[in-house]
Motif scaffolding. Sequence first.
Motif, PDB file in Angstrom:
ATOM      1  N   LEU A 565      45.050  45.531  46.427  1.00 28.61           N
ATOM      2  CA  LEU A 565      46.061  44.471  46.317  1.00 28.61           C
ATOM      3  C   LEU A 565      45.692  43.187  47.073  1.00 28.61           C
ATOM      4  N   PRO A 566      45.180  43.259  48.316  1.00 29.97           N
ATOM      5  CA  PRO A 566      44.760  41.998  48.969  1.00 29.97           C
ATOM      6  C   PRO A 566      43.646  41.283  48.209  1.00 29.97           C
ATOM      7  N   GLN A 567      42.766  42.056  47.551  1.00 30.72           N
ATOM      8  CA  GLN A 567      41.700  41.438  46.759  1.00 30.72           C
ATOM      9  C   GLN A 567      42.264  40.795  45.489  1.00 30.72           C
ATOM     10  N   ILE A 568      43.279  41.446  44.898  1.00 28.24           N
ATOM     11  CA  ILE A 568      43.922  40.876  43.716  1.00 28.24           C
ATOM     12  C   ILE A 568      44.564  39.534  44.060  1.00 28.24           C
ATOM     13  N   GLU A 569      45.149  39.446  45.245  1.00 27.38           N
ATOM     14  CA  GLU A 569      45.760  38.184  45.685  1.00 27.38           C
ATOM     15  C   GLU A 569      44.727  37.054  45.697  1.00 27.38           C
ATOM     16  N   LYS A 570      43.510  37.365  46.133  1.00 29.31           N
ATOM     17  CA  LYS A 570      42.437  36.362  46.139  1.00 29.31           C
ATOM     18  C   LYS A 570      41.992  36.028  44.715  1.00 29.31           C
ATOM     19  N   LEU A 571      41.892  37.045  43.863  1.00 28.33           N
ATOM     20  CA  LEU A 571      41.422  36.828  42.493  1.00 28.33           C
ATOM     21  C   LEU A 571      42.379  35.939  41.703  1.00 28.33           C
ATOM     22  N   LEU A 572      43.679  36.134  41.895  1.00 28.28           N
ATOM     23  CA  LEU A 572      44.665  35.362  41.145  1.00 28.28           C
ATOM     24  C   LEU A 572      44.648  33.887  41.514  1.00 28.28           C
ATOM     25  N   GLN A 581      41.473  36.837  35.175  1.00 26.22           N
ATOM     26  CA  GLN A 581      41.731  37.820  34.124  1.00 26.22           C
ATOM     27  C   GLN A 581      41.647  39.247  34.661  1.00 26.22           C
ATOM     28  N   THR A 582      40.620  39.522  35.470  1.00 24.62           N
ATOM     29  CA  THR A 582      40.478  40.860  36.060  1.00 24.62           C
ATOM     30  C   THR A 582      41.623  41.154  37.015  1.00 24.62           C
ATOM     31  N   GLY A 583      42.011  40.160  37.831  1.00 22.54           N
ATOM     32  CA  GLY A 583      43.125  40.349  38.766  1.00 22.54           C
ATOM     33  C   GLY A 583      44.414  40.669  38.046  1.00 22.54           C
ATOM     34  N   CYS A 584      44.692  39.966  36.936  1.00 21.29           N
ATOM     35  CA  CYS A 584      45.912  40.223  36.158  1.00 21.29           C
ATOM     36  C   CYS A 584      45.911  41.636  35.568  1.00 21.29           C
ATOM     37  N   THR A 585      44.755  42.060  35.055  1.00 23.11           N
ATOM     38  CA  THR A 585      44.650  43.405  34.465  1.00 23.11           C
ATOM     39  C   THR A 585      44.910  44.486  35.503  1.00 23.11           C
ATOM     40  N   SER A 586      44.301  44.333  36.684  1.00 24.27           N
ATOM     41  CA  SER A 586      44.479  45.331  37.746  1.00 24.27           C
ATOM     42  C   SER A 586      45.922  45.360  38.233  1.00 24.27           C
ATOM     43  N   LEU A 587      46.512  44.180  38.417  1.00 23.09           N
ATOM     44  CA  LEU A 587      47.892  44.115  38.907  1.00 23.09           C
ATOM     45  C   LEU A 587      48.859  44.735  37.907  1.00 23.09           C
ATOM     46  N   LYS A 588      48.641  44.460  36.624  1.00 29.13           N
ATOM     47  CA  LYS A 588      49.519  45.035  35.607  1.00 29.13           C
ATOM     48  C   LYS A 588      49.440  46.557  35.614  1.00 29.13           C
ATOM     49  N   LEU A 589      48.238  47.077  35.778  1.00 30.47           N
ATOM     50  CA  LEU A 589      48.061  48.534  35.815  1.00 30.47           C
ATOM     51  C   LEU A 589      48.784  49.135  37.024  1.00 30.47           C
ATOM     52  N   ILE A 590      48.677  48.480  38.179  1.00 31.34           N
ATOM     53  CA  ILE A 590      49.345  48.967  39.393  1.00 31.34           C
ATOM     54  C   ILE A 590      50.858  48.940  39.228  1.00 31.34           C
ATOM     55  N   LEU A 591      51.375  47.847  38.667  1.00 35.66           N
ATOM     56  CA  LEU A 591      52.825  47.721  38.489  1.00 35.66           C
ATOM     57  C   LEU A 591      53.367  48.795  37.544  1.00 35.66           C
ATOM     58  N   GLN A 592      52.664  49.018  36.450  1.00 37.69           N
ATOM     59  CA  GLN A 592      53.138  50.007  35.481  1.00 37.69           C
ATOM     60  C   GLN A 592      53.046  51.433  36.013  1.00 37.69           C
TER      61      GLN A 592
END
Length: 660
Positions: A565-572, A581-592
């Motif tokens: 999650l901290p890495q996703i924050e940087k990617l977004l 695009q990769t950050g959005c995909t990972s975050l969506k998977l985590i949320l679901q």
Amino acid sequence: MATSVATKTAWKLQEITAHSSNVSSLVLGKSSGRLLATGGDDCRVNLWSVNKPNCIMSLSGHTTPVESVRINTNEELIVSGSQSGSIRVWDLEAAKILRILMGHKANICSLDFHPFGSLVTSGALDTNIKLWDVRRKGCVFTYKGHTQAVRCLRFSPDGKWIASAAEDHTVKLWDLTAGKLMFEFTGHTGPVNIVEFHPNEYLLASGSSDRTVRFWDLEKFQVVSCIEEEATPVRCVLFNPDGCCLYSGYQDSLRVNGWEPECCFDVVLVSWGKVADLSICNNQLIGVSFSQSTVSSFVVDLNRVAKSASVLPGLIKDDRPLAQPTPTGSSLRRIYDRPSTTCSKPQRVKHSSESERRSPSSEDDRDEKESKAEIQNAEDYKEIFQPKNSITRTPPRKSEPFPAPPEDEPIAIKEAAKPSQAVNVQTPLPNPDNPQSPFLLQPAPIASSTPVTRAEPSVIPAARNAPIGLKASDFLPAVKKPSQCEIVDEEAMSQIRKGHETMCVVLTSRHKNLDTVRASWSTGDIKTSVDSAVAINDLSVVVDLLNIVNQKASLWKLDLCTIVLPQIEKLLQSKYESYVQTGCTSLKLILQRFLPLITDILAAPPSVGVDITREERLHKCKLCYKQLKNISNIIKNKSGLSGRHGSAFRELHLLMAVLE
């Protein structure tokens, strides 16, 4: 000779400033290849004649950015869909609004006109597909089945089916008469961006972000072949009018493909960036792309492109165009039966949850009065759209082919916004060492008269490998007067060598870092692999790893979320599109997968006694919740963006609503 072929095979035609703000969608007319419609963040739809600088007509009435446009077969109507979910149908000959269609609850992602009936189909971010009767101003049917945004819709040539491509990696075929799903084609491993019917045979082509083009048999409902040759997503596809081959548009390249067996007949490098649409006129392929408020058009001379394995490009003598291959044999598949009159009315299905009809309202009438079609260029308008009662109509299709730029002069480019970035052109040549791979890409010599300009791109285009921090402009010298700068072959090679060592160092370092991560991965310890990737402190390595983990949902655990999650924050917040695009995909998977678990555990009453496992899980959930709250602020700020990323952020914002 290589320079001659490169110059004559593909060239930039024009660059225009299409809107007062960013362009969000565009489409070419398929009959003429000369009519261009653009939609913008300024909530307008503008109409252009390709290679002419002035706007023909401007259509206003939408209150949110226009995210999808489509021109009908006769090039008399345009349908446009907005971010709010509203759809407008415009009559170009009468220069007025025809219909306003309301029913979708989210961004309109795709539209198409029925080939001969008064029907329109629409797909949206709400995952629904709707069929509209333009005459009656109502929804005939709603098709439900996709689980993510519907990116492309196409009616079959006989008007009986709709093919849909979506971000859920599937292609679906719908029967209009029965009002139901006929078949679901699976096989793509990424979002499907485009789908196209063969003009004659029962064959369907689909292009995906997984960098493949797949061909589907519509009688046997099975895959015919799959082409995997490019390192970038497939952005658009178009069958040749006689159906002999398929043109596939990628980042800065065009591929000519066959499907039985799968093969690549030709490759043409075109500096069009992210090409958005293709059309054919006078044996020329027209490609259009957009960046911010600028729209660029390009031409590929199909006389110099191989359309079968029997004709190779580059083998041109006396500067004569290539002879077109003669189709041999009969069709392998059934041919579409096109009725001579309008199609039969789609059958009304009784399921109230699936079917809906909306009657006109006074609110719609008011919107129609406020929607305007303003003619900007009367001369071009009269030339293209004569009154309907006129005996003859002279659409753009009567125009001559676009002339290629002179070989001994630099290509003249009309600058509308800012100088475009110089791109090296490569010429496909025969490969004598491998007959199975007939084309060997070799860089074409740069002519002494070719101007080289330096420009900073505002967005780094996505590719298979994540960006490594270098730009093409880093290898070019600063030029005070770009239009007067000339270089020769030796100088060009010197500029390329100048950045070669730096590039090698960067790639060697990245390769070493990936080897470190792979060593941990081989032990089967995913958490340690991700830890090592994070410890390297190189986001490109994190992106490479997440692109693998995102494809296997079973690998995700709560431990992994706390690290990622901290890495996703940087990617977004990255300026690189592939990172976002990769950050959005990972975050969506985590949320679901994990957000319901996190909220349930945090809402549960405290346990009695000592439960170390539960305490650890509670600690991880609190940590994830805190990280998600931080990310939600970023998502909220970016949800107002237009285009594909804006849609992704708005979808994530909806998924994260429970945090508020």
